[in-house]
Write an enzyme that holds these catalytic residues in place. Structure first.
Site, short mmCIF file in Angstrom:
data_model
loop_
_atom_site.label_atom_id
_atom_site.label_comp_id
_atom_site.label_asym_id
_atom_site.label_seq_id
_atom_site.Cartn_x
_atom_site.Cartn_y
_atom_site.Cartn_z
N CYS A 107 57.41 34.44 48.83
CA CYS A 107 58.33 33.52 48.15
C CYS A 107 59.32 32.89 49.13
O CYS A 107 59.91 31.86 48.84
CB CYS A 107 59.07 34.26 47.05
SG CYS A 107 59.84 35.78 47.64
N LYS A 127 55.51 48.11 35.73
CA LYS A 127 54.17 47.52 35.73
C LYS A 127 53.97 46.69 36.99
O LYS A 127 54.68 45.71 37.21
CB LYS A 127 53.96 46.63 34.51
CG LYS A 127 52.49 46.21 34.37
CD LYS A 127 52.29 45.04 33.43
CE LYS A 127 52.29 43.71 34.14
NZ LYS A 127 51.18 43.49 35.09
N GLU A 175 63.83 37.38 39.98
CA GLU A 175 63.55 36.84 41.33
C GLU A 175 62.32 35.96 41.19
O GLU A 175 61.22 36.48 41.00
CB GLU A 175 63.28 37.98 42.31
CG GLU A 175 64.43 38.94 42.52
CD GLU A 175 65.63 38.29 43.15
OE1 GLU A 175 65.46 37.27 43.86
OE2 GLU A 175 66.74 38.78 42.93
N GLY A 231 58.51 37.35 40.03
CA GLY A 231 57.27 36.63 39.73
C GLY A 231 57.54 35.15 39.61
O GLY A 231 58.53 34.63 40.15
N THR A 275 57.07 32.42 34.11
CA THR A 275 57.07 33.75 33.47
C THR A 275 58.51 34.23 33.31
O THR A 275 58.86 34.82 32.28
CB THR A 275 56.28 34.77 34.33
OG1 THR A 275 55.10 34.15 34.81
CG2 THR A 275 55.92 36.01 33.54
N THR A 333 58.40 31.34 38.15
CA THR A 333 59.53 30.79 37.40
C THR A 333 59.19 30.64 35.91
O THR A 333 60.02 30.94 35.05
CB THR A 333 59.95 29.44 38.02
OG1 THR A 333 60.43 29.73 39.35
CG2 THR A 333 61.04 28.74 37.23
N GLU A 384 55.80 24.65 43.77
CA GLU A 384 55.46 25.81 44.59
C GLU A 384 53.93 25.97 44.67
O GLU A 384 53.26 26.10 43.66
CB GLU A 384 56.08 27.07 43.99
CG GLU A 384 55.88 28.28 44.86
CD GLU A 384 56.38 29.58 44.22
OE1 GLU A 384 56.14 29.78 43.02
OE2 GLU A 384 57.00 30.37 44.94
P1 NDP Z 1 53.62 36.05 37.60
O1 NDP Z 1 54.88 35.51 37.05
O2 NDP Z 1 52.35 35.53 37.08
O3 NDP Z 1 53.56 37.63 37.40
C1 NDP Z 1 54.53 38.52 37.88
C2 NDP Z 1 54.44 39.81 37.09
O4 NDP Z 1 54.80 39.56 35.73
C3 NDP Z 1 53.04 40.41 37.03
O5 NDP Z 1 53.12 41.81 37.00
C4 NDP Z 1 52.52 39.86 35.73
O6 NDP Z 1 51.45 40.60 35.24
C5 NDP Z 1 53.76 39.97 34.87
N1 NDP Z 1 53.77 39.13 33.68
C6 NDP Z 1 53.07 38.00 33.42
N2 NDP Z 1 53.34 37.54 32.17
C7 NDP Z 1 54.27 38.40 31.63
C8 NDP Z 1 54.96 38.46 30.38
N3 NDP Z 1 54.74 37.57 29.40
N4 NDP Z 1 55.83 39.47 30.17
C9 NDP Z 1 56.05 40.38 31.13
N5 NDP Z 1 55.42 40.39 32.34
C10 NDP Z 1 54.54 39.39 32.59
O7 NDP Z 1 53.75 35.88 39.16
P2 NDP Z 1 52.64 36.21 40.26
O8 NDP Z 1 52.19 37.63 40.15
O9 NDP Z 1 51.63 35.11 40.20
O10 NDP Z 1 53.51 36.13 41.60
C11 NDP Z 1 53.73 34.94 42.28
C12 NDP Z 1 55.10 34.39 41.97
O11 NDP Z 1 56.10 35.34 42.29
C13 NDP Z 1 55.43 33.18 42.79
O12 NDP Z 1 56.00 32.18 41.98
C14 NDP Z 1 56.47 33.67 43.78
O13 NDP Z 1 57.34 32.72 44.27
C15 NDP Z 1 57.17 34.71 42.99
N6 NDP Z 1 57.83 35.65 43.88
C16 NDP Z 1 59.20 35.64 43.95
C17 NDP Z 1 59.87 36.47 44.82
C18 NDP Z 1 61.36 36.49 44.89
O14 NDP Z 1 61.90 37.46 45.40
N7 NDP Z 1 62.07 35.51 44.41
C19 NDP Z 1 59.14 37.37 45.72
C20 NDP Z 1 57.71 37.31 45.54
C21 NDP Z 1 57.09 36.47 44.65
P3 NDP Z 1 49.95 40.07 35.54
O15 NDP Z 1 49.79 39.96 36.99
O16 NDP Z 1 49.14 41.14 34.96
O17 NDP Z 1 49.82 38.76 34.82
#
Ligand code: NDP
Length: 480
Positions: A283, A174, A249, A227, A231, A229, A384
Site C-alpha cells: 500500500c 480473519k 487502513e 484492505g 471494503t 477502500t 490504485e
Molecule cells: P480487500 O478489501 O478485498 O480485503 C481485505 C480483507 O477484508 C480480506 O481479509 C477480505 O477477505 C476481507 N473482507 C472483504 N469483504 C469483507 C466484508 N464485507 N466484511 C469484512 N471483511 C471483508 O483488500 P485486499 O485483500 O484485496 O487487499 C488489498 C488492499 O489492501 C489494497 O487496496 C491495499 O492498498 C490495501 N492495503 C492497505 C494497507 C494500509 O496499511 N493502508 C496495507 C496493505 C494493503 P477476502 O480476502 O476473503 O475477501
C-alpha cells in the site's frame, strides 16, 4: 495438498458447515490446499471462546503477557524458513523477500508490543485549586475483530493481533482467504508459547461471509481492518450504527517526488524498490513518480535501464526479484489497468506484458511496467493499481508538483527526494498524507503512528497509538 483449519479455543477444527474453498499457488496457478469456508456459526464459536477467555486474560499481569508475546516472536524466528516458504507459496512473493521482510517483521510485531505494553502508562491530572485528582484508566475493550489483506499476510495480521492481545483483549481474526497459510501456522506457535486458549481465535473464509459476520457481531466492539477502500467504506457503514471503534487502513496512490538536487544514486536505487517491491503490492509503494524537468530525461533513461534488469521468476529461485502476483483475478485487474493507460495515451516505456515462466506456465507473472503520462488526472494516475506498475511525469515548479501530489482521493504516504531543507519543510507541511519519507522509503520505526488520511483510512496503528486504539480510556476524578 494441505487442509487449513480454524483455530478456536486453542484447537484446530473444521468449519461447522464442512464447506471448503480452494487455495491456489500463484507461482503455478494450481490448487494446492483447502481452506474452511466458515460461516456465521464459526464466528460465533470463536466469539464464545474469546468471551470465555477474556476475564482471565484481561487480568493477566503485563509481565506475563509480555513474556508470552516475546516467546511467540522467538518461535517465529526459530521457524523462519518454514514460514517464509509457506508465505511465498501462498502469496507468490520471493522466498528471499518473505525471509528478509515478512516473517522477521511479524516476529518484531510480537516483540515490539510485548515490550511496549510494559511501558504503556496513563495520564493523571491534578485539578489545582479544586482539591481533586484525575487519573485515566486504559482498560481493554473486550472482544475485538482483526481483518487483514493478502499482500503482506502474516506481517499485517500480526500488526493488529499483537497490540490487541498485549492490551488485554481477546481476538476473533480473519486473514485474507487468498493467503491464509501463515495465519494457520501461527496457531501452533501460540499454543507452544503458552497463549491461553481463546485469547486468539482465527476463522478462515470469505470476506463477504466470515469477515462480514465479524463486523456484524453485536458484541465484537472494535474492528481493526486493513484492505481496500471500497471494503473499508462497506465495513464503516455496518459498524457505525453499532458505535464500534474502527481503525481502517485502506488503499494508497502515493506520490514519489524527485527534485534535481537530491542524492541521485540513492534516489534511483530506492525508487526501483519503492516501485516494485513485493510486485508493487504494498500500500506504500510510490506508484506516481514526479521528476523535476531538468533531470527528467536522465532519470527516464537510468530508471528504465534498472527496471529492465529486474528478474521476474519463480519465487523460490534466489535470483528472483519479482515473483508472481497474488491471483489470476488480480493479474487480470492489473493488465486491465495497463490497457486503460494505453487508451489514455500513456506511453509504455517498459514492461506491460504477462511473463510465462518455463515449467510454471500457469503462474501469474507480470513484467515491471513503467508508463509515461502527460496529465495527472488520467485514470492510471488516480486509481490504485496495486501491482508492478508506476507512472512517470515531469514537473517544473514546487507548487505544480505539490498540487499534483495532493490531487488524488488517497492520502496514505508520500516520498520526497531533495537536499533543500526549506523545501523539505514547506512540502512536508503541505503534502496530504499520513506518512512522509524524505530521502528514503519504507524506513519503519514501530513506535511511529502509521495510517492515512482521505480515502486511505481513519485512525493510526503503531506504537502507543495501537495500544490506545485497543483500550478504552476511563477517567476517574477524586475529590479529596
Ligand atoms: P480487500 O478489501 O478485498 O480485503 C481485505 C480483507 O477484508 C480480506 O481479509 C477480505 O477477505 C476481507 N473482507 C472483504 N469483504 C469483507 C466484508 N464485507 N466484511 C469484512 N471483511 C471483508 O483488500 P485486499 O485483500 O484485496 O487487499 C488489498 C488492499 O489492501 C489494497 O487496496 C491495499 O492498498 C490495501 N492495503 C492497505 C494497507 C494500509 O496499511 N493502508 C496495507 C496493505 C494493503 P477476502 O480476502 O476473503 O475477501
Amino acid at each position: 495438498m494441505h487442509t487449513i483449519q480454524n483455530y478456536i479455543n486453542g484447537q484446530f477444527e473444521n468449519p461447522s458447515n464442512n464447506e471448503w474453498l480452494d487455495n491456489y499457488c500463484p507461482a503455478n496457478g494450481e490448487i494446492y490446499g483447502q481452506i474452511p469456508n466458515s460461516s456465521k456459526d464459526d464466528v460465533e464459536r470463536a466469539y464464545q471462546a474469546a468471551e470465555l477467555a477474556f476475564p482471565s486474560w484481561s487480568k493477566t499481569t503485563l509481565d506475563e503477557r509480555s513474556r508470552i508475546l516475546i516467546k511467540i516472536s522467538e518461535l517465529l524466528e526459530a521457524n523462519i524458513q518454514q514460514f517464509a516458504e509457506a508465505e511465498s507459496k501462498d502469496n507468490g512473493k520471493p522466498v528471499s523477500l518473505a525471509k528478509a521482510i515478512d516473517i522477521p517483521r511479524a516476529a518484531s510485531n510480537f516483540r515490539f508490543f510485548g515490550n511496549a505494553i510494559t511501558q504503556f502508562a496513563s495520564e493523571s491530572h491534578e485539578s489545582v485549586g479544586q482539591d481533586a485528582i484525575n487519573y485515566t484508566l486504559r482498560q481493554p475493550i473486550g472482544i475485538v475483530g482483526c481483518i487483514s489483506p493478502w499482500n503482506l499476510p502474516l506481517y499485517l495480521f500480526t500488526w493488529k493481533i499483537a497490540p490487541a492481545i498485549a492490551a488485554g483483549n481477546c481476538v476473533v481474526a480473519k486473514p485474507s482467504e487468498i493467503t491464509p497459510i501463515t495465519a494457520f501456522l501461527l496457531g501452533n506457535i501460540c499454543n507452544e508459547a503458552g497463549l491461553p486458549k481463546g485469547v486468539l481465535n482465527i476463522v478462515h473464509g470469505l470476506g463477504k461471509i466470515t469477515g462480514q459476520a465479524i463486523v456484524e457481531h453485536p458484541y465484537i466492539k472494535a474492528i481493526s481492518f486493513t484492505g481496500g477502500t471500497k471494503t473499508g467504506a462497506h465495513i464503516a457503514k455496518i459498524a457505525a450504527p453499532m458505535f464500534k471503534k474502527l481503525s481502517l487502513e485502506l488503499g494508497g496512490k502515493n506520490p514519489n517526488i524527485i527534485f534535481a538536487d537530491c542524492d541521485y544514486k540513492g534516489m534511483l536505487e530506492t525508487t526501483v524498490r519503492a516501485s516494485f517491491s513485493n510486485q508493487g503490492q504494498i500500500c506504500l509503494c510510490g506508484s506516481r513518480i514526479f521528476v523535476e524537468a531538468s533531470i527528467y530525461k536522465k532519470f527516464k533513461t537510468d530508471f528504465i535501464a534498472k527496471v529492465n534488469q529486474l528478474k521476474v521468476g519463480h519465487p523460490s529461485s534466489e535470483a528472483t526479484q519479482l515473483g508472481a502476483l497474488v491471483s489470476k483475478q488480480h493479474l487480470e485487474k492489473v493488465l486491465n489497468y495497463i490497457d486503460i493507460a494505453k487508451k489514455e495515451n500513456g506511453n509504455i516505456l517498459c514492461g506491460g506484458n504477462q511473463v510465462i515462466i518455463k515449467d510454471y506456465e500457469g503462474g501469474y507473472y507480470l513484467e515491471p511496467t513503467v508508463i509515461e503520462i502527460s496529465t495527472n488526472d488520467c485514470k492510471i494516475n488516480q486509481e490504485e493499481v496495486f501491482g508492478p506498475v508506476v507512472t512517470i511525469m515531469p514537473f517544473n515548479t514546487e507548487n505544480e508538483v505539490l498540487h499534483m501530489a495532493n490531487a488524488v482521493r488517497y492520502g496514505l504516504s508520500a516520498t520526497l527526494w531533495t537536499s533543500n531543507l526549506k523545501r523539505t519543510m514547506r512540502l512536508t507541511n503541505q503534502l496530504q498524507a499520513g506518512i512522509i519519507w524524505v530521502n528514503t522509503w519504507m524506513l519503519r520505526d514501530l513506535r511511529t503512528p502509521f495510517g492515512g488520511i482521505k480515502a486511505s483510512g481513519v485512525g493510526r496503528e503503531g506504537g502507543f497509538e495501537a495500544l490506545r486504539f485497543f483500550t478504552e480510556a476511563k477517567n476517574v476524578c477524586i475529590k479529596y
